[in-house]
Scaffold this motif. Structure first.
Motif, mmCIF file in Angstrom:
data_model
loop_
_atom_site.group_PDB
_atom_site.id
_atom_site.type_symbol
_atom_site.label_atom_id
_atom_site.label_comp_id
_atom_site.label_asym_id
_atom_site.label_seq_id
_atom_site.Cartn_x
_atom_site.Cartn_y
_atom_site.Cartn_z
ATOM 1 N N HIS A 45 42.869 -21.954 5.827
ATOM 2 C CA HIS A 45 41.640 -22.750 5.741
ATOM 3 C C HIS A 45 40.469 -22.099 6.467
ATOM 4 O O HIS A 45 39.312 -22.338 6.096
ATOM 5 C CB HIS A 45 41.888 -24.147 6.313
ATOM 6 C CG HIS A 45 42.766 -25.003 5.459
ATOM 7 N ND1 HIS A 45 42.355 -25.499 4.242
ATOM 8 C CD2 HIS A 45 44.045 -25.428 5.634
ATOM 9 C CE1 HIS A 45 43.339 -26.218 3.705
ATOM 10 N NE2 HIS A 45 44.367 -26.186 4.526
ATOM 11 N N PHE A 46 40.759 -21.301 7.488
ATOM 12 C CA PHE A 46 39.701 -20.656 8.263
ATOM 13 C C PHE A 46 40.025 -19.182 8.467
ATOM 14 O O PHE A 46 40.399 -18.760 9.559
ATOM 15 C CB PHE A 46 39.522 -21.364 9.618
ATOM 16 C CG PHE A 46 39.152 -22.810 9.493
ATOM 17 C CD1 PHE A 46 37.843 -23.189 9.220
ATOM 18 C CD2 PHE A 46 40.124 -23.792 9.599
ATOM 19 C CE1 PHE A 46 37.499 -24.519 9.073
ATOM 20 C CE2 PHE A 46 39.790 -25.134 9.455
ATOM 21 C CZ PHE A 46 38.481 -25.496 9.189
ATOM 22 N N PRO A 47 39.875 -18.397 7.376
ATOM 23 C CA PRO A 47 40.191 -16.965 7.480
ATOM 24 C C PRO A 47 39.309 -16.246 8.499
ATOM 25 O O PRO A 47 39.690 -15.198 9.015
ATOM 26 C CB PRO A 47 39.949 -16.450 6.057
ATOM 27 C CG PRO A 47 39.071 -17.475 5.403
ATOM 28 C CD PRO A 47 39.439 -18.777 6.026
ATOM 29 N N LYS A 50 38.377 -18.631 14.685
ATOM 30 C CA LYS A 50 37.775 -19.630 15.556
ATOM 31 C C LYS A 50 36.277 -19.807 15.301
ATOM 32 O O LYS A 50 35.766 -20.927 15.337
ATOM 33 C CB LYS A 50 38.023 -19.227 17.010
ATOM 34 C CG LYS A 50 37.547 -20.226 18.037
ATOM 35 C CD LYS A 50 37.922 -19.712 19.427
ATOM 36 C CE LYS A 50 37.244 -20.510 20.513
ATOM 37 N NZ LYS A 50 37.533 -19.934 21.858
ATOM 38 N N GLU A 51 35.581 -18.716 15.023
ATOM 39 C CA GLU A 51 34.136 -18.825 14.808
ATOM 40 C C GLU A 51 33.830 -19.622 13.543
ATOM 41 O O GLU A 51 32.930 -20.466 13.533
ATOM 42 C CB GLU A 51 33.500 -17.441 14.726
ATOM 43 C CG GLU A 51 31.985 -17.474 14.783
ATOM 44 C CD GLU A 51 31.405 -16.082 14.899
ATOM 45 O OE1 GLU A 51 30.567 -15.851 15.784
ATOM 46 O OE2 GLU A 51 31.799 -15.204 14.089
ATOM 47 N N GLU A 52 34.573 -19.383 12.490
ATOM 48 C CA GLU A 52 34.374 -20.145 11.259
ATOM 49 C C GLU A 52 34.695 -21.625 11.483
ATOM 50 O O GLU A 52 33.975 -22.509 10.997
ATOM 51 C CB GLU A 52 35.258 -19.587 10.141
ATOM 52 C CG GLU A 52 35.051 -20.293 8.802
ATOM 53 C CD GLU A 52 35.909 -19.723 7.695
ATOM 54 O OE1 GLU A 52 35.972 -20.348 6.618
ATOM 55 O OE2 GLU A 52 36.536 -18.654 7.905
ATOM 56 N N LEU A 53 35.746 -21.880 12.231
ATOM 57 C CA LEU A 53 36.089 -23.266 12.574
ATOM 58 C C LEU A 53 34.992 -23.884 13.442
ATOM 59 O O LEU A 53 34.671 -25.064 13.301
ATOM 60 C CB LEU A 53 37.436 -23.299 13.294
ATOM 61 C CG LEU A 53 37.919 -24.666 13.792
ATOM 62 C CD1 LEU A 53 37.984 -25.683 12.661
ATOM 63 C CD2 LEU A 53 39.282 -24.517 14.461
ATOM 64 N N GLY A 54 34.416 -23.075 14.322
ATOM 65 C CA GLY A 54 33.333 -23.561 15.166
ATOM 66 C C GLY A 54 32.139 -24.026 14.361
ATOM 67 O O GLY A 54 31.536 -25.068 14.661
ATOM 68 N N VAL A 55 31.792 -23.295 13.323
ATOM 69 C CA VAL A 55 30.676 -23.691 12.461
ATOM 70 C C VAL A 55 30.994 -25.021 11.773
ATOM 71 O O VAL A 55 30.143 -25.908 11.684
ATOM 72 C CB VAL A 55 30.376 -22.600 11.413
ATOM 73 C CG1 VAL A 55 29.369 -23.102 10.379
ATOM 74 C CG2 VAL A 55 29.842 -21.351 12.097
#
Length: 198
Positions: A45-47, A50-55
């Motif tokens: 879901h978030f390749p 952490k940064e993509e999840l942060g957004v």
């Protein structure tokens, strides 16, 4: 009510942990464990990690605030009443979380501004969205466009500063004072001319 998806659980968990413990202090392992999601599924879901999840967490936090602001104005007769309801709700969340939470975006904004261009842009977009929404809602209540924009800035500044002071003092008193400051501004500029802010 539908069960939250793996992606949803990851995002809500990230928002909670980033809000209370901070972005750098929250490891990817902690995020996955707290969300109760398999490692492979989390990366699916978030390749971007952490940064993509942060957004995604910033976007969720922004949506929560926008929804709260809209509800405040829908249930109130005046902008001052709406602001009081909104600030009161923020205070209730602070007390519930033992003064560890505050604004859903404050911690990640302070920690990552300038350190992560992607997260900085997401936070900047969120605050701009709040400003645009408040500007529109104030204009609908009869304030001039320039005045609505300036008042929106003042309201956001007041709640952000008051939430910070409330956390430090472990008291909602700063939020109560901020409500009164905003009320004075709203009353003073209801019939005044344009009020420009650079």
């Amino acid at each position: 009510m539908t069960e939250p998806t793996t992606r949803d659980r990851m995002i809500t968990t990230a928002l909670r942990l980033f809000r209370t413990e901070g972005y750098p202090a929250t490891s990817w392992r902690r995020l996955v464990e707290e969300a109760g999601t398999p490692w492979g599924s989390a990366y699916h879901h978030f390749p971007g990690g952490k940064e993509e999840l942060g957004v995604a967490a910033v976007d969720l936090g922004s949506a929560v605030v926008r929804r709260t602001v809209r509800r405040a104005f829908e249930r109130s007769d005046t902008p001052a009443e709406a602001v009081r309801w909104w600030f009161d709700k923020a205070g209730q969340v602070l007390v519930r979380d033992e003064f560890r939470s505050g604004c859903p975006l404050a911690t990640i904004t302070l920690e990552m501004s300038g350190r992560s261009p992607v997260l900085t842009e997401a936070c900047e977009r969120a605050f701009a969205d709040w400003h645009a929404l408040l500007t529109t809602l104030l204009a609908e209540h009869g304030y001039q466009e320039e005045t609505s924009s300036a008042l929106a800035v003042a309201i956001i500044n007041n709640i952000e500063g008051a939430l910070l002071m409330s956390r430090v003092r472990r008291s909602t008193r700063p939020l109560d004072l901020a409500v009164e400051h905003v009320r004075v501004l709203l009353d003073a500029h209801r019939t005044a001319g344009s009020w420009l802010v650079e």
